[in-house]
Design an enzyme around this catalytic site. Sequence first.
Site, PDB file in Angstrom:
ATOM      1  N   ARG A  99       0.796  -1.215   0.000  1.00 52.26           N
ATOM      2  CA  ARG A  99       0.000   0.000   0.000  1.00 52.26           C
ATOM      3  C   ARG A  99       0.835   1.275   0.000  1.00 52.26           C
ATOM      4  NH1 ARG A  99      -3.004  -3.586   1.482  1.00 52.26           N
ATOM      5  NH2 ARG A  99      -1.287  -4.185   2.805  1.00 52.26           N
ATOM      6  N   THR A 100       1.819   1.351   0.882  1.00 53.53           N
ATOM      7  CA  THR A 100       2.522   2.620   1.025  1.00 53.53           C
ATOM      8  C   THR A 100       3.273   2.961  -0.267  1.00 53.53           C
ATOM      9  OG1 THR A 100       2.786   2.165   3.370  1.00 53.53           O
ATOM     10  CG2 THR A 100       4.149   3.900   2.465  1.00 53.53           C
ATOM     11  N   ARG A 126      11.513   3.795   2.972  1.00 53.50           N
ATOM     12  CA  ARG A 126      11.181   2.894   4.081  1.00 53.50           C
ATOM     13  C   ARG A 126      12.430   2.072   4.376  1.00 53.50           C
ATOM     14  NH1 ARG A 126       6.019  -0.970   4.425  1.00 53.50           N
ATOM     15  NH2 ARG A 126       5.168   1.040   5.045  1.00 53.50           N
ATOM     16  N   HIS A 152       5.600   5.997  11.379  1.00 56.62           N
ATOM     17  CA  HIS A 152       5.046   5.858  10.027  1.00 56.62           C
ATOM     18  C   HIS A 152       4.096   7.040   9.798  1.00 56.62           C
ATOM     19  CE1 HIS A 152       3.758   4.290   6.351  1.00 56.62           C
ATOM     20  NE2 HIS A 152       3.383   3.074   6.679  1.00 56.62           N
ATOM     21  N   LYS A 188      24.954  -4.692  -1.705  1.00 58.35           N
ATOM     22  CA  LYS A 188      26.422  -4.745  -1.777  1.00 58.35           C
ATOM     23  C   LYS A 188      27.050  -4.102  -0.552  1.00 58.35           C
ATOM     24  CE  LYS A 188      26.057  -3.927  -6.748  1.00 58.35           C
ATOM     25  NZ  LYS A 188      26.210  -2.831  -7.723  1.00 58.35           N
TER      26      LYS A 188
END
Lengths: 140, 309
Positions: free
Chosen positions: B54-55, B104, B132, B83
């Site tokens: 969703r986000t 995120r 959030h 890496k």
Amino acid sequence: MNIDGVNTGIVLDHIKAGKSMQIYELLGLDKINNCVAIIQNADSEKYGKKDIIKIDQIIDLDFDVLGYVDSNITVNIVKDGRLERKHHMELPQTLKNVVKCKNPRCITSVEQGIVHTFRLVDRENKVYRCAYCDAEHRVK
Amino acid sequence: MSEIRNLINITDLTVEEIDGLIATADDIAANHSAYENICAHKKLATLFFEPSTRTRLSFEAAMLELGGSVLGFSSANSSSAAKGESVSDTIRTVGCYVDIIAMRHPKEGAPIVGAQRTTVPIINAGDGGHFHPTQTLTDLLTIKRKKGRLNNMTVGLCGDLKFGRTVHSLIEAMLRYEGIKFVLISPQELAVPEYIKEKMNAAGAEWKEVETLEEAMPELDILYMTRVQKERFFNEEDYIRLKDSYILDLEKLRTAKEDLTIMHPLPRVNEISVEVDDDPRACYFFQALCGKHIRMALILFLLGIRKKA
């Protein structure tokens, strides 16, 4: 035991007995060229025993570090044999690169070159919180 | 040059700014065509070091609907993080290519590091179990649209309140409105962290902790359910022990108010029984729609773009 007074320099007085080496390291006093004397377990009317650090040079000191390690410390600035200024320490509002966050979920646990920052949230109980993850750090 | 604004924590926005975002989101829903090309030639990077449906997709849909472009990655494995590249270096690089970044990351505080390394606005799209804020904006818009107000109500938060970043941000946001009472429903192991309790106390908020949904249900105006998040546990045994702590079904809703609003940031696993989906009080899919509108409003706000007169 006698150690000469400082003519021009800094005297860190009223250090809690046993904490002088920690302060020596945190202030980076091993990296300066002038004479530094550490006196441990000196008699103190106020605390019974205390440590003292004498620095034979006026240098910039990180008062935040001193306030964090021991807010009872007094910093005496001596010039030409006379006490020029006296500073009383207190817990600093912000700590930068003094302590590291112990939360394994915090970004500071993996990211290099980060400024480890804590903010004072409760002066009475000496509680700081990490500026990144809000993890608690209590001053012992 | 105006100061760069970021959204790391919901408190980076004033109550007035949040009201403004909600008003813009409502205007977007009512006058969609007025916003169609407003972000032409602007680019949004969605940097998701941790999975999302969703986000990420709502951010991308938001920017595309505003006429802008989107680039980025949807897992750490498809970026140079695999890496060993640092967050600092990644953000510093991506900041050279785009106008705004939504990120995120599983580590708490990662967006703060990102914001220190770039001059484009950073949006925290979730940092570990911490905050959030764009979910919170979504939640506030949902509550406003359903209740017509953001003050004077009893909000029940249920489930994983320890690692539930949406819960932490929502509490911080709602603390600033009058007459909000919080009922915190969780097992002791998943209770709200101390720093959130300190903030509730400092704000003089009324709150209490209970361990069952049944004892809280009759007084709630909002019920905010959350998932017990497997990815936040270091020990799988703890997760298994706690994962089914609370399951909302029609039986438990028997004592609920007629106008209760049931919310969930999604994804859900089994904490809301599917039989609840058809109950008129269930609002979690409506919440997902609100998420796109409020993110459109947020992108415009952080880029300093206004609707053409």
